[in-house]
Design a protein around this motif. Structure first.
Motif, PDB file in Angstrom:
ATOM      1  N   ALA A   5       0.504  -1.150   0.030  1.00 25.47           N
ATOM      2  CA  ALA A   5       0.085   0.119  -0.550  1.00 25.47           C
ATOM      3  C   ALA A   5       0.583   1.065  -0.201  1.00 25.47           C
ATOM      4  O   ALA A   5       2.247   1.078   0.206  1.00 25.47           O
ATOM      5  CB  ALA A   5      -0.499   0.068   1.126  1.00 25.47           C
ATOM      6  N   ALA A   6       0.132   2.261  -0.657  1.00 28.64           N
ATOM      7  CA  ALA A   6       0.895   3.534  -0.867  1.00 28.64           C
ATOM      8  C   ALA A   6       2.310   4.213   0.327  1.00 28.64           C
ATOM      9  O   ALA A   6       2.984   4.670   0.400  1.00 28.64           O
ATOM     10  CB  ALA A   6       0.587   4.549  -1.083  1.00 28.64           C
ATOM     11  N   GLY A   7       1.370   4.189   1.816  1.00 31.46           N
ATOM     12  CA  GLY A   7       1.980   4.228   3.201  1.00 31.46           C
ATOM     13  C   GLY A   7       3.246   3.795   2.944  1.00 31.46           C
ATOM     14  O   GLY A   7       4.082   3.959   4.108  1.00 31.46           O
ATOM     15  N   GLU A   8       3.183   2.308   2.708  1.00 29.59           N
ATOM     16  CA  GLU A   8       4.452   1.419   2.443  1.00 29.59           C
ATOM     17  C   GLU A   8       5.826   2.148   1.557  1.00 29.59           C
ATOM     18  O   GLU A   8       6.948   1.098   1.392  1.00 29.59           O
ATOM     19  CB  GLU A   8       4.866  -0.075   2.866  1.00 29.59           C
ATOM     20  CG  GLU A   8       3.591  -0.085   4.335  1.00 29.59           C
ATOM     21  CD  GLU A   8       3.613  -1.233   3.684  1.00 29.59           C
ATOM     22  OE1 GLU A   8       4.750  -2.285   4.154  1.00 29.59           O
ATOM     23  OE2 GLU A   8       2.004  -2.166   3.900  1.00 29.59           O
ATOM     24  N   TRP A   9       5.886   3.093   0.753  1.00 35.66           N
ATOM     25  CA  TRP A   9       6.117   3.213  -0.319  1.00 35.66           C
ATOM     26  C   TRP A   9       7.666   4.201  -0.529  1.00 35.66           C
ATOM     27  O   TRP A   9       7.168   5.357   0.161  1.00 35.66           O
ATOM     28  CB  TRP A   9       5.666   4.362  -1.439  1.00 35.66           C
ATOM     29  CG  TRP A   9       4.840   3.897  -2.818  1.00 35.66           C
ATOM     30  CD1 TRP A   9       4.257   2.127  -2.228  1.00 35.66           C
ATOM     31  CD2 TRP A   9       3.246   3.651  -2.773  1.00 35.66           C
ATOM     32  NE1 TRP A   9       3.203   1.712  -3.103  1.00 35.66           N
ATOM     33  CE2 TRP A   9       2.795   3.055  -3.388  1.00 35.66           C
ATOM     34  CE3 TRP A   9       3.272   4.519  -3.783  1.00 35.66           C
ATOM     35  CZ2 TRP A   9       1.472   2.374  -4.612  1.00 35.66           C
ATOM     36  CZ3 TRP A   9       1.623   4.941  -4.418  1.00 35.66           C
ATOM     37  CH2 TRP A   9       1.038   3.737  -4.800  1.00 35.66           C
ATOM     38  N   PRO A  10       8.268   3.611  -0.336  1.00 36.09           N
ATOM     39  CA  PRO A  10      10.307   4.140   0.451  1.00 36.09           C
ATOM     40  C   PRO A  10      10.189   5.393  -1.019  1.00 36.09           C
ATOM     41  O   PRO A  10      10.145   5.288  -2.129  1.00 36.09           O
ATOM     42  CB  PRO A  10      10.758   3.350  -0.182  1.00 36.09           C
ATOM     43  CG  PRO A  10      10.608   2.075  -0.622  1.00 36.09           C
ATOM     44  CD  PRO A  10       9.121   2.098  -0.491  1.00 36.09           C
ATOM     45  N   ASP A  11      10.642   6.440  -0.631  1.00 38.75           N
ATOM     46  CA  ASP A  11      11.522   7.183  -1.735  1.00 38.75           C
ATOM     47  C   ASP A  11      11.897   7.105  -3.118  1.00 38.75           C
ATOM     48  O   ASP A  11      11.338   7.169  -3.732  1.00 38.75           O
ATOM     49  CB  ASP A  11      12.202   8.320  -1.187  1.00 38.75           C
ATOM     50  CG  ASP A  11      11.211  10.064  -0.546  1.00 38.75           C
ATOM     51  OD1 ASP A  11       9.827   9.608  -0.729  1.00 38.75           O
ATOM     52  OD2 ASP A  11      12.135  10.658   0.105  1.00 38.75           O
ATOM     53  N   LYS A  12      13.004   6.214  -2.385  1.00 34.13           N
ATOM     54  CA  LYS A  12      13.247   5.320  -4.205  1.00 34.13           C
ATOM     55  C   LYS A  12      12.841   4.650  -4.881  1.00 34.13           C
ATOM     56  O   LYS A  12      12.594   5.222  -6.070  1.00 34.13           O
ATOM     57  CB  LYS A  12      14.687   4.539  -2.973  1.00 34.13           C
ATOM     58  CG  LYS A  12      15.303   3.896  -4.317  1.00 34.13           C
ATOM     59  CD  LYS A  12      16.370   2.909  -4.149  1.00 34.13           C
ATOM     60  CE  LYS A  12      17.520   2.560  -4.429  1.00 34.13           C
ATOM     61  NZ  LYS A  12      17.324   1.143  -4.601  1.00 34.13           N
ATOM     62  N   LEU A  13      11.152   4.116  -4.427  1.00 33.61           N
ATOM     63  CA  LEU A  13      10.237   3.205  -5.282  1.00 33.61           C
ATOM     64  C   LEU A  13       9.846   4.392  -6.398  1.00 33.61           C
ATOM     65  O   LEU A  13       9.936   4.459  -6.638  1.00 33.61           O
ATOM     66  CB  LEU A  13       9.660   2.915  -4.356  1.00 33.61           C
ATOM     67  CG  LEU A  13       8.514   1.996  -5.156  1.00 33.61           C
ATOM     68  CD1 LEU A  13       9.198   0.798  -5.373  1.00 33.61           C
ATOM     69  CD2 LEU A  13       7.331   1.572  -4.417  1.00 33.61           C
ATOM     70  N   LEU A  14       9.237   4.773  -5.363  1.00 35.76           N
ATOM     71  CA  LEU A  14       8.743   6.055  -5.709  1.00 35.76           C
ATOM     72  C   LEU A  14       9.938   7.497  -6.749  1.00 35.76           C
ATOM     73  O   LEU A  14       9.104   7.389  -7.544  1.00 35.76           O
ATOM     74  CB  LEU A  14       7.907   7.471  -4.515  1.00 35.76           C
ATOM     75  CG  LEU A  14       7.300   7.426  -3.729  1.00 35.76           C
ATOM     76  CD1 LEU A  14       6.277   8.097  -2.900  1.00 35.76           C
ATOM     77  CD2 LEU A  14       6.543   5.933  -4.431  1.00 35.76           C
ATOM     78  N   ARG A  15      10.800   7.661  -6.556  1.00 31.23           N
ATOM     79  CA  ARG A  15      11.872   8.306  -7.604  1.00 31.23           C
ATOM     80  C   ARG A  15      11.342   7.306  -9.195  1.00 31.23           C
ATOM     81  O   ARG A  15      11.611   7.645  -9.955  1.00 31.23           O
ATOM     82  CB  ARG A  15      13.121   8.665  -7.078  1.00 31.23           C
ATOM     83  CG  ARG A  15      13.238   9.462  -7.600  1.00 31.23           C
ATOM     84  CD  ARG A  15      15.133   9.683  -6.392  1.00 31.23           C
ATOM     85  NE  ARG A  15      15.217  10.976  -6.183  1.00 31.23           N
ATOM     86  CZ  ARG A  15      14.648  11.378  -4.087  1.00 31.23           C
ATOM     87  NH1 ARG A  15      14.874   9.628  -3.819  1.00 31.23           N
ATOM     88  NH2 ARG A  15      14.512  11.931  -3.915  1.00 31.23           N
ATOM     89  N   GLY A  16      12.167   5.978  -9.030  1.00 27.53           N
ATOM     90  CA  GLY A  16      12.256   5.129 -10.308  1.00 27.53           C
ATOM     91  C   GLY A  16      11.085   5.374 -10.489  1.00 27.53           C
ATOM     92  O   GLY A  16      10.598   5.393 -11.920  1.00 27.53           O
ATOM     93  N   ALA A  17       9.321   5.152  -9.874  1.00 22.56           N
ATOM     94  CA  ALA A  17       8.240   4.784 -10.829  1.00 22.56           C
ATOM     95  C   ALA A  17       8.079   6.258 -11.173  1.00 22.56           C
ATOM     96  O   ALA A  17       7.599   6.143 -12.890  1.00 22.56           O
ATOM     97  CB  ALA A  17       6.876   4.829  -9.565  1.00 22.56           C
ATOM     98  N   GLY A  18       8.376   6.917 -11.206  1.00 23.26           N
ATOM     99  CA  GLY A  18       8.226   8.944 -11.846  1.00 23.26           C
ATOM    100  C   GLY A  18       9.183   9.129 -12.636  1.00 23.26           C
ATOM    101  O   GLY A  18       8.519   9.417 -13.698  1.00 23.26           O
ATOM    102  N   ALA A  19      10.570   8.533 -12.588  1.00 21.33           N
ATOM    103  CA  ALA A  19      11.433   8.458 -13.350  1.00 21.33           C
ATOM    104  C   ALA A  19      10.886   7.752 -15.078  1.00 21.33           C
ATOM    105  O   ALA A  19      10.476   8.081 -16.030  1.00 21.33           O
ATOM    106  CB  ALA A  19      12.233   7.966 -13.489  1.00 21.33           C
ATOM    107  N   ALA A  20       9.538   6.700 -14.656  1.00 29.13           N
ATOM    108  CA  ALA A  20       9.271   5.405 -15.632  1.00 29.13           C
ATOM    109  C   ALA A  20       8.270   6.127 -16.209  1.00 29.13           C
ATOM    110  O   ALA A  20       8.019   5.374 -17.478  1.00 29.13           O
ATOM    111  CB  ALA A  20       9.475   4.259 -15.380  1.00 29.13           C
ATOM    112  N   LEU A  21       7.199   6.737 -15.465  1.00 34.93           N
ATOM    113  CA  LEU A  21       6.273   7.194 -16.316  1.00 34.93           C
ATOM    114  C   LEU A  21       6.652   8.749 -16.714  1.00 34.93           C
ATOM    115  O   LEU A  21       5.878   9.271 -17.638  1.00 34.93           O
ATOM    116  CB  LEU A  21       4.682   7.703 -15.116  1.00 34.93           C
ATOM    117  CG  LEU A  21       4.656   7.021 -14.262  1.00 34.93           C
ATOM    118  CD1 LEU A  21       3.640   7.486 -12.685  1.00 34.93           C
ATOM    119  CD2 LEU A  21       3.430   5.908 -14.664  1.00 34.93           C
ATOM    120  N   LYS A  22       7.745   9.480 -16.810  1.00 38.02           N
ATOM    121  CA  LYS A  22       7.895  10.799 -17.392  1.00 38.02           C
ATOM    122  C   LYS A  22       8.454  10.189 -18.391  1.00 38.02           C
ATOM    123  O   LYS A  22       8.607  11.224 -19.365  1.00 38.02           O
ATOM    124  CB  LYS A  22       8.724  11.815 -16.106  1.00 38.02           C
ATOM    125  CG  LYS A  22       7.780  11.853 -15.403  1.00 38.02           C
ATOM    126  CD  LYS A  22       6.902  12.814 -16.006  1.00 38.02           C
ATOM    127  CE  LYS A  22       7.140  14.858 -15.409  1.00 38.02           C
ATOM    128  NZ  LYS A  22       5.858  15.015 -16.049  1.00 38.02           N
TER     129      LYS A  22
END
Ligand code: FDA
Length: 396
Positions: free
Chosen positions: A307-324
């Motif tokens: 769930a979102a509450g457990e997402w670490p910044d590193k995961l979000l950075r990678g996901a953000g880059a993949a989406l962009k």
């Protein structure tokens, strides 16, 4: 010897498409005796099917940078002398109703037939002779131009190459203009299908299998050129306006960079979701911004099962880059059978930008899609056909 007399004109126009008809009506109304030779049994086939049958006949945002050419300034002169407003004047005279759809694109309210009928009426007003179902056998230049068809021989001091590009052979494309350009020593910039859907590699296609039919706004870039419009996943790859636009710039082997969330900072949006929707999973969060089917595919892949509450910044950075910056290298295009236009064509360095006349071959003109000027999607290609045809018609 057939015994038939050679018929003489002031100019012979090869091709009764948008550019050829505009050349003919302009010159005809100036009192010139014009012959148009067309190999189809009807004129203007592309006009009839254009814009989904409603003909996107111009764009109010016409400017030279929206045209691709190895000589980027070439189109300016003709475009400045015959503008979208000039074409609208003609449309008004013929009481054709129109509307702006989006991004300055002007369409008929009714059928594209009205545009063709208008051009033919204007040709009739200029006493233009239009001969259909003519197979051109031979073109010679010996002071005057002589064109031999299976029905006769015609000659004139001027010849206009208005036979378009290679797109959609079943509508009549033959490449005659480029062959004749070669015959008369005019260079031809390499031809490519433009405004065409792109195919992707089998492994990417496997990944996208369930996305066929999904459309979303994206920003797609190829090198320094980028378009922000809709992209469509297809059974064979990618299409939609953003892809058609970029396809005119794309060359084999080049990667495309696709921003699936244009105008949005994906990393910071994901961080916000982490606190505001801490119990939601990736699919639910991405569904807020992307079509559901795409979110279902990307959610687990980019954000895992937690769930979102457990997402670490590193995961979000990678996901953000993949989406962009989703990077995909198309395997090829759907080719001339599907391409709306042909990029490249008769090299404009060999033509006068004022008259479209070949500088080295007096009396030889080239107009429309046959020339190395290709417009963006959205009415630009017809505007080039009208403007270049008008320039030649004024000069003949
Ligand atoms: P065009 O191809 O129109 O005409 C050339 C003519 O020469 C044809 O009649 C052809 O049969 C004839 N010819 C070819 N070879 C010959 C030969 N050997 N002997 C005799 N005659 C020969 N653009 C836009 O601005 N808005 C739009 O809505 C659309 N929509 C659209 C839809 C689809 C499906 C396609 C394929 C294309 C478009 N376009 C468009 C692009 C637009 O149709 C195109 O840029 C113009 O028609 C080009 O006009 P030309 O007169 O130069 O060539």
């Amino acid at each position: 010897m057939t015994g038939k007399r050679t018929e003489a004109f002031d100019a012979i126009v090869l091709g009764a498409g948008a550019a050829g008809l505009m050349t003919a009506l302009t010159a005809g109304q100036r009192g010139k005796r014009i012959l148009v030779l067309e190999h189809n049994d009807e004129p203007g086939r592309k006009i009839l099917i254009s814009g989904g049958g409603r003909c996107n006949f111009t764009n109010i945002h016409v400017e030279a940078r929206r045209f691709i050419s190895s000589n980027p300034h070439f189109a300016r002169s003709a475009l400045a002398r015959f503008t979208p407003a000039s074409f609208l004047d003609m449309i008004a005279k013929h009481h054709i109703a129109w509307h702006e759809k989006t991004l300055g694109q002007l369409f008929c309210d009714g059928s594209a037939r009205a545009i063709l009928a208008m051009l033919l009426d204007e040709c009739a007003a200029g006493d233009v002779t239009l001969r259909l179902s003519e197979t051109i056998q031979d073109v010679r230049h010996n002071g005057r131009f002589t064109v031999k068809t299976d029905n006769g021989t015609f000659e004139a001091p001027a010849l206009v190459l208005a036979c378009g590009g290679l797109s959609i052979p079943k509508l009549g494309a033959t490449g005659l203009a480029h062959r004749l350009a070669g015959q008369f020593g005019l260079p031809v910039v390499p031809l490519h299908p433009g405004l065409v859907p792109l195919r992707v590699q089998p492994d990417a296609l496997e990944w996208m299998r369930d996305l066929a039919g999904v459309s979303l706004p994206v920003r797609v870039a190829c090198g320094k050129v980028a378009f922000e419009e809709a992209m469509l996943f297809t059974h064979r790859g990618l299409s939609g306006p953003a892809i058609l636009q970029i396809s005119s710039y794309w060359r084999s082997g080049q990667p495309l960079l696709v921003d699936l969330l244009p105008g949005q900072d994906a990393f910071s949006s994901l961080r916000t979701a982490r606190s505001s929707r801490s119990r939601a999973h990736g699919i639910a969060v991405l569904s807020d911004w992307l079509p559901r089917r795409l979110a279902e595919l990307l959610g687990p892949k980019l954000l895992g099962e937690k769930a979102a509450g457990e997402w670490p910044d590193k995961l979000l950075r990678g996901a953000g880059a993949a989406l962009k910056t989703w990077t995909i290298t198309p395997e090829g295009s759907e080719g001339y059978v599907k391409a709306e236009v042909t990029t490249g064509g008769i090299d404009t360095h060999a033509l006068s930008s004022r008259s479209m006349e070949a500088t080295g071959v007096p009396g030889l003109y080239a107009v429309g899609e046959a020339v190395d000027v290709t417009g963006w999607l959205g009415g630009y290609n017809f505007q080039w056909a009208w403007a270049s045809g008008h320039a030649a018609g004024e000069a003949i």
